[in-house]
Write an enzyme that holds these catalytic residues in place. Structure first.
Site, PDB file in Angstrom:
ATOM      1  N   GLN A 171      -4.657  31.619  51.192  1.00  0.00           N
ATOM      2  CA  GLN A 171      -5.822  32.362  51.691  1.00  0.00           C
ATOM      3  C   GLN A 171      -5.444  33.498  52.637  1.00  0.00           C
ATOM      4  OE1 GLN A 171      -9.090  31.991  50.981  1.00  0.00           O
ATOM      5  NE2 GLN A 171      -8.811  30.276  49.578  1.00  0.00           N
ATOM      6  N   ALA A 210      -0.255  29.344  43.659  1.00  0.00           N
ATOM      7  CA  ALA A 210       0.047  28.605  44.897  1.00  0.00           C
ATOM      8  C   ALA A 210       0.270  27.111  44.632  1.00  0.00           C
ATOM      9  CB  ALA A 210      -1.069  28.797  45.912  1.00  0.00           C
ATOM     10  N   THR A 258      10.465  32.008  30.834  1.00  0.00           N
ATOM     11  CA  THR A 258      10.416  33.471  30.757  1.00  0.00           C
ATOM     12  C   THR A 258       9.413  34.006  31.776  1.00  0.00           C
ATOM     13  OG1 THR A 258      10.926  33.316  28.420  1.00  0.00           O
ATOM     14  CG2 THR A 258       9.946  35.388  29.164  1.00  0.00           C
ATOM     15  N   ASN A 277      -9.201  27.531  53.561  1.00  0.00           N
ATOM     16  CA  ASN A 277      -9.980  28.082  52.450  1.00  0.00           C
ATOM     17  C   ASN A 277     -11.490  27.992  52.658  1.00  0.00           C
ATOM     18  OD1 ASN A 277      -8.842  25.387  52.127  1.00  0.00           O
ATOM     19  ND2 ASN A 277     -10.138  25.203  50.331  1.00  0.00           N
ATOM     20  N   CYS A 288     -12.683  24.595  44.373  1.00  0.00           N
ATOM     21  CA  CYS A 288     -12.134  23.574  43.477  1.00  0.00           C
ATOM     22  C   CYS A 288     -13.084  22.397  43.322  1.00  0.00           C
ATOM     23  CB  CYS A 288     -10.809  23.053  43.988  1.00  0.00           C
ATOM     24  SG  CYS A 288      -9.847  24.280  44.793  1.00  0.00           S
ATOM     25  N   SER A 345      -0.835  32.879  45.977  1.00  0.00           N
ATOM     26  CA  SER A 345      -1.395  33.142  44.641  1.00  0.00           C
ATOM     27  C   SER A 345      -1.854  34.588  44.561  1.00  0.00           C
ATOM     28  CB  SER A 345      -2.643  32.286  44.416  1.00  0.00           C
ATOM     29  OG  SER A 345      -2.360  31.112  43.747  1.00  0.00           O
ATOM     30  N   ALA A 346      -1.574  35.265  43.434  1.00  0.00           N
ATOM     31  CA  ALA A 346      -1.913  36.687  43.298  1.00  0.00           C
ATOM     32  C   ALA A 346      -3.417  36.957  43.333  1.00  0.00           C
ATOM     33  CB  ALA A 346      -1.334  37.236  41.992  1.00  0.00           C
ATOM     34  N   HIS A 347      -4.207  36.071  42.688  1.00  0.00           N
ATOM     35  CA  HIS A 347      -5.628  36.408  42.551  1.00  0.00           C
ATOM     36  C   HIS A 347      -6.379  36.396  43.875  1.00  0.00           C
ATOM     37  CE1 HIS A 347      -5.774  31.983  42.201  1.00  0.00           C
ATOM     38  NE2 HIS A 347      -6.989  32.087  42.677  1.00  0.00           N
TER      39      HIS A 347
HETATM   40  C1  LIG Z   1      -5.520  27.186  50.802  1.00  0.00           C
HETATM   41  C2  LIG Z   1      -5.255  27.063  49.332  1.00  0.00           C
HETATM   42  N1  LIG Z   1      -4.120  26.514  48.908  1.00  0.00           N
HETATM   43  C3  LIG Z   1      -3.829  26.387  47.609  1.00  0.00           C
HETATM   44  C4  LIG Z   1      -4.677  26.837  46.646  1.00  0.00           C
HETATM   45  C5  LIG Z   1      -4.306  26.680  45.198  1.00  0.00           C
HETATM   46  O1  LIG Z   1      -4.157  27.939  44.598  1.00  0.00           O
HETATM   47  P1  LIG Z   1      -4.053  28.090  43.004  1.00  0.00           P
HETATM   48  O2  LIG Z   1      -5.328  27.488  42.446  1.00  0.00           O
HETATM   49  O3  LIG Z   1      -3.986  29.558  42.783  1.00  0.00           O
HETATM   50  O4  LIG Z   1      -2.859  27.371  42.555  1.00  0.00           O
HETATM   51  C6  LIG Z   1      -5.898  27.430  47.020  1.00  0.00           C
HETATM   52  C7  LIG Z   1      -6.864  27.872  46.020  1.00  0.00           C
HETATM   53  O5  LIG Z   1      -8.023  28.029  46.244  1.00  0.00           O
HETATM   54  C8  LIG Z   1      -6.193  27.550  48.403  1.00  0.00           C
HETATM   55  O6  LIG Z   1      -7.323  28.093  48.841  1.00  0.00           O
END
Ligand SMILES: Cc1ncc(COP(=O)(O)O)c(C=O)c1O
Length: 346
Positions: free
Chosen positions: A145, A37, A207, A117, A292, A165-167
């Site tokens: 999220q 993301a 790639t 988040n 984070c 984001s995939a995870h």
């Molecule tokens: C709302 C939001 N945006 C962006 C991100 C950034 O995602 P990534 O760390 O996978 O790049 C996060 C990650 O926690 C998020 O919760």
């Protein structure tokens, strides 16, 4: 591609792109693979600003966006962008009248997250998309999220760019996607990563991470199929957790009670520091604030935007319930928390 092994990989990526496009109401060529993301957000915000700053330099966002958006916007401000950060009310919601008022002739972009988040609050995307359309500005959604957790339809919601984001939906780490609208209107972006123009329509060189991409698409497919039952299950686990704690402890809810992600519960524990609780909750993965900034001991920026005092923010814990959590686990956490908080208070 000139050989069968390459064709096989190419076909796997094509199928993955179709799956992801289907999951959000887009078409395949509107999906760009990224590392996550953060990269998608950077590509979207910097790309729109670079391509359209001759039209206007004003961007509208919100005070409690994720750092991936806020820090990118701060960078754009250093490049001449003017950014309006909408305030939120005590429940973490923006006022749509504020959004309408913030729009000027110079506005080129609205960037708002789908779901928060930390406090899980969901913004009314369809209404925001309508305002963006009426004003003729692009609408970027940070859906990190929300993707795979709540329904997303870029057509219905008037979304022009979307980052994920995939995870976050049980896919592999290190992979994500950016949706870029290619019709009605066509969004022109400058690339963030330059190089071969044959990759990702010239928007992102490098790639492709084929195994991660295939994993991302499969994970999103499963998340979307299971969403109706899974969100009900998570809401009932969340209610169980809230009720169990509320009966025995002085707690308050942060964020809107209904407009929130099914698995998110953010609670303030009166008179106790969250960090003291978390240390004693061994075996339970808990965090105060955003992932984070975990370990930084600073109070949450997002909670302060709700008007909370520092002490209140420092007494807050974010619970995230997921696919593998069970009722037994919730009951265990309730029991442990009651023990730990009662002991700390004495
Ligand atoms: C709302 C939001 N945006 C962006 C991100 C950034 O995602 P990534 O760390 O996978 O790049 C996060 C990650 O926690 C998020 O919760």
């Amino acid at each position: 591609m000139t050989h069968a092994w390459g064709w096989e990989a190419e076909e796997a990526v094509t199928i993955a792109r179709e799956k992801v496009a289907n999951a959000i109401g887009a078409v395949s060529r509107e999906i760009i693979w990224t590392s996550g993301a953060s990269e998608s957000i950077n590509t979207a915000l910097k790309g729109v600003f670079n391509s359209y700053s001759s039209r206007g330099k004003h961007i509208v966002s919100c005070v409690n966006e994720h750092q991936a958006v806020l820090v990118t916007l701060r960078y754009l401000e250093s490049q001449g962008a003017q950014v309006t950060y909408l305030p939120v009310n005590q429940m973490g919601e923006i006022d749509l009248e504020d959004l309408k008022r913030a729009m000027t002739r110079d506005t080129i972009l609205i960037s708002l997250m789908a779901a928060h988040n930390e406090i899980g609050v969901i913004h009314p995307l369809e209404a925001i998309g309508k305002i963006a359309k009426e004003a003729g500005v692009f609408f970027h959604v940070d859906a990190a999220q929300a993707c795979g957790k709540i329904p997303i339809d870029v057509e219905k919601m008037g979304i022009d760019l979307l980052s994920a984001s995939a995870h976050k939906f049980y896919g592999p780490k290190g992979c994500g996607f950016l949706y870029v609208r290619k019709r009605n209107p066509y969004v022109n972006l400058t690339p963030l990563i330059h190089g071969s123009s044959t990759h990702e329509s010239g928007l992102r060189a490098g790639t492709l991470a084929v195994p991660l991409i295939v994993g991302l698409a499969k994970a999103l497919d499963i998340a979307v199929k299971e969403m109706p039952q899974e969100s009900q299950r998570l809401i009932s686990l969340r209610k169980r957790l809230w009720k169990g704690l509320h009966e025995k402890l002085a707690i308050s809810l942060n964020g809107h009670s209904a407009h929130r992600l099914p698995g998110n519960l953010n609670i303030s524990f009166e008179g106790v520091m969250a960090s003291d609780i978390i240390i004693q909750m061994k075996g339970v993965a808990l965090s105060a604030g955003s992932a984070c900034s975990s370990g930084s001991n600073q109070s949450s920026h997002a909670l302060s935007t709700l008007g909370m005092s520092e002490a209140q923010a420092l007494s807050s814990i974010r619970f995230v319930l997921g696919r593998f959590n069970t009722e037994e686990e919730i009951d265990y956490v309730i029991g442990r928390l009651i023990e730990v908080v009662t002991k700390l208070k004495h």
